[in-house]
Design a protein around this motif. Sequence first.
Motif, mmCIF file in Angstrom:
data_model
loop_
_atom_site.group_PDB
_atom_site.id
_atom_site.type_symbol
_atom_site.label_atom_id
_atom_site.label_comp_id
_atom_site.label_asym_id
_atom_site.label_seq_id
_atom_site.Cartn_x
_atom_site.Cartn_y
_atom_site.Cartn_z
ATOM 1 N N VAL A 61 2.873 -3.188 -52.143
ATOM 2 C CA VAL A 61 1.475 -2.819 -52.359
ATOM 3 C C VAL A 61 0.661 -4.102 -52.232
ATOM 4 O O VAL A 61 0.863 -5.044 -52.997
ATOM 5 C CB VAL A 61 1.253 -2.195 -53.750
ATOM 6 N N THR A 62 -0.246 -4.140 -51.281
ATOM 7 C CA THR A 62 -0.991 -5.357 -50.966
ATOM 8 C C THR A 62 -2.484 -5.096 -51.074
ATOM 9 O O THR A 62 -2.976 -4.059 -50.624
ATOM 10 C CB THR A 62 -0.653 -5.837 -49.540
ATOM 11 N N LEU A 63 -3.207 -6.054 -51.673
ATOM 12 C CA LEU A 63 -4.654 -5.937 -51.816
ATOM 13 C C LEU A 63 -5.348 -7.169 -51.253
ATOM 14 O O LEU A 63 -5.049 -8.302 -51.645
ATOM 15 C CB LEU A 63 -5.039 -5.770 -53.286
ATOM 16 N N ILE A 64 -6.294 -6.939 -50.342
ATOM 17 C CA ILE A 64 -7.138 -7.990 -49.769
ATOM 18 C C ILE A 64 -8.533 -7.832 -50.349
ATOM 19 O O ILE A 64 -9.098 -6.730 -50.332
ATOM 20 C CB ILE A 64 -7.169 -7.882 -48.238
ATOM 21 N N ILE A 65 -9.103 -8.923 -50.865
ATOM 22 C CA ILE A 65 -10.440 -8.891 -51.458
ATOM 23 C C ILE A 65 -11.335 -9.858 -50.711
ATOM 24 O O ILE A 65 -10.962 -11.016 -50.483
ATOM 25 C CB ILE A 65 -10.404 -9.289 -52.950
ATOM 26 N N THR A 66 -12.534 -9.416 -50.314
ATOM 27 C CA THR A 66 -13.493 -10.307 -49.671
ATOM 28 C C THR A 66 -14.905 -9.829 -49.960
ATOM 29 O O THR A 66 -15.123 -8.645 -50.231
ATOM 30 C CB THR A 66 -13.265 -10.395 -48.149
ATOM 31 N N ASP A 67 -15.871 -10.760 -49.916
ATOM 32 C CA ASP A 67 -17.272 -10.358 -50.036
ATOM 33 C C ASP A 67 -18.038 -10.715 -48.769
ATOM 34 O O ASP A 67 -19.262 -10.828 -48.773
ATOM 35 C CB ASP A 67 -17.925 -10.968 -51.278
ATOM 36 N N GLY A 68 -17.294 -10.862 -47.660
ATOM 37 C CA GLY A 68 -17.945 -11.141 -46.385
ATOM 38 C C GLY A 68 -17.030 -10.842 -45.223
ATOM 39 O O GLY A 68 -15.808 -10.720 -45.393
ATOM 40 N N ALA A 69 -17.608 -10.730 -44.045
ATOM 41 C CA ALA A 69 -16.813 -10.545 -42.839
ATOM 42 C C ALA A 69 -16.135 -11.866 -42.489
ATOM 43 O O ALA A 69 -16.410 -12.909 -43.083
ATOM 44 C CB ALA A 69 -17.706 -10.089 -41.691
ATOM 45 N N ALA A 97 -5.069 -13.063 -43.461
ATOM 46 C CA ALA A 97 -4.477 -11.728 -43.577
ATOM 47 C C ALA A 97 -3.161 -11.663 -42.818
ATOM 48 O O ALA A 97 -2.189 -11.045 -43.286
ATOM 49 C CB ALA A 97 -5.450 -10.662 -43.072
ATOM 50 N N VAL A 98 -3.101 -12.316 -41.648
ATOM 51 C CA VAL A 98 -1.842 -12.349 -40.895
ATOM 52 C C VAL A 98 -0.777 -13.105 -41.685
ATOM 53 O O VAL A 98 0.381 -12.664 -41.774
ATOM 54 C CB VAL A 98 -2.052 -12.984 -39.503
ATOM 55 N N VAL A 99 -1.143 -14.236 -42.270
ATOM 56 C CA VAL A 99 -0.184 -14.990 -43.086
ATOM 57 C C VAL A 99 0.297 -14.142 -44.257
ATOM 58 O O VAL A 99 1.503 -14.054 -44.538
ATOM 59 C CB VAL A 99 -0.810 -16.305 -43.606
ATOM 60 N N LEU A 100 -0.641 -13.520 -44.949
ATOM 61 C CA LEU A 100 -0.291 -12.711 -46.124
ATOM 62 C C LEU A 100 0.638 -11.567 -45.757
ATOM 63 O O LEU A 100 1.689 -11.372 -46.384
ATOM 64 C CB LEU A 100 -1.565 -12.165 -46.760
ATOM 65 N N LEU A 101 0.269 -10.809 -44.726
ATOM 66 C CA LEU A 101 1.079 -9.650 -44.348
ATOM 67 C C LEU A 101 2.421 -10.083 -43.768
ATOM 68 O O LEU A 101 3.432 -9.413 -43.966
ATOM 69 C CB LEU A 101 0.309 -8.778 -43.366
ATOM 70 N N GLY A 102 2.433 -11.214 -43.062
ATOM 71 C CA GLY A 102 3.700 -11.750 -42.592
ATOM 72 C C GLY A 102 4.628 -12.088 -43.741
ATOM 73 O O GLY A 102 5.846 -11.859 -43.675
ATOM 74 N N THR A 103 4.058 -12.620 -44.814
ATOM 75 C CA THR A 103 4.854 -12.927 -46.005
ATOM 76 C C THR A 103 5.413 -11.664 -46.632
ATOM 77 O O THR A 103 6.588 -11.604 -47.016
ATOM 78 C CB THR A 103 3.992 -13.688 -47.031
ATOM 79 N N VAL A 104 4.574 -10.642 -46.743
ATOM 80 C CA VAL A 104 5.015 -9.360 -47.310
ATOM 81 C C VAL A 104 6.159 -8.772 -46.486
ATOM 82 O O VAL A 104 7.195 -8.352 -47.025
ATOM 83 C CB VAL A 104 3.834 -8.362 -47.376
ATOM 84 N N ILE A 105 5.979 -8.743 -45.178
ATOM 85 C CA ILE A 105 6.988 -8.158 -44.291
ATOM 86 C C ILE A 105 8.305 -8.937 -44.388
ATOM 87 O O ILE A 105 9.389 -8.349 -44.493
ATOM 88 C CB ILE A 105 6.473 -8.146 -42.838
ATOM 89 N N ALA A 106 8.214 -10.255 -44.340
ATOM 90 C CA ALA A 106 9.424 -11.075 -44.376
ATOM 91 C C ALA A 106 10.149 -10.940 -45.716
ATOM 92 O O ALA A 106 11.381 -10.852 -45.756
ATOM 93 C CB ALA A 106 9.073 -12.535 -44.103
ATOM 94 N N LYS A 107 9.407 -10.921 -46.822
ATOM 95 C CA LYS A 107 10.042 -10.815 -48.138
ATOM 96 C C LYS A 107 10.705 -9.454 -48.300
ATOM 97 O O LYS A 107 11.828 -9.351 -48.811
ATOM 98 C CB LYS A 107 9.023 -11.051 -49.247
#
Length: 274
Positions: free
Chosen positions: A172-180, A148-158
Amino acid sequence: MNMSKDDGNTMNRGGSLDIERLFEAARDEGALSPEAMQALHITDLGAQIQAGFGVHVDDVASSEVVLVTVMPDDSGSIKFAGNAGAVRDGHNLVIDALADSGQRDSILAHNRYLNGSVLYPYCPIAQAVKMDAKNYNPALGTPLYDQAVVLLGTVIAKAQEFAQSGVPARTVTLIITDGADAGSTWARARDVCALVRDMRRSEAHIVAAIGIDDGSTDFRAVFRDMGIEARWILTPKSDAADVRKAFALFSRSAVRASQGGASFSRTAAGGFGG
């Protein structure tokens, strides 16, 4: 981050990218807090973020852009629960809805799986790769906080890269998971929260999450700890129809958000129910 600072550009046509300067510019503008900067520097994220950057700003003709970013869970539990097909279908539904929208020429999309593989970096929505059984075979773990940090860092930088070129960017960012979280080695929920909090404060970002019921995880608590607002959290049952319905709700929200400044603000304020 081991990025060169030999010139004044954040990216040149040869592809050399100075992500660190993008984060520093965002910090200097007040868009990134010390806590968010610390989260982005726990480990060297440069190569991982660069893998998602894709299209060069100079190759985008639109006067403003919307960055739609998705992180589908590719952990083994998705396959074990029989939800791989529903996740593939849900992603493809989102891509089709955005590609059919009136704002498609201003939409760029990026897909990074939860375990770090990039299906496609930022590209025009018409070029986004559909998920299928060959490119999506969920069989790994759940390093939710790290990625999630990598993903959001990419969004912020782009988004910062576009802003520095005079092109307003909303995301607009979507995170999908089926577990903690299970498997993160360097990031914690508070690190993700620092990034999401700053993104929300800028009023140019929407961060949403889908937690597919695994029978035990309180996904609302998980995502709340990551800074995601309750109105942007969906918790579908572990059922193909319910999972597809959740993706359909997100696709409608993403289309609304892409329609302009006022529409983005209304969508951000309304969440999935707006």
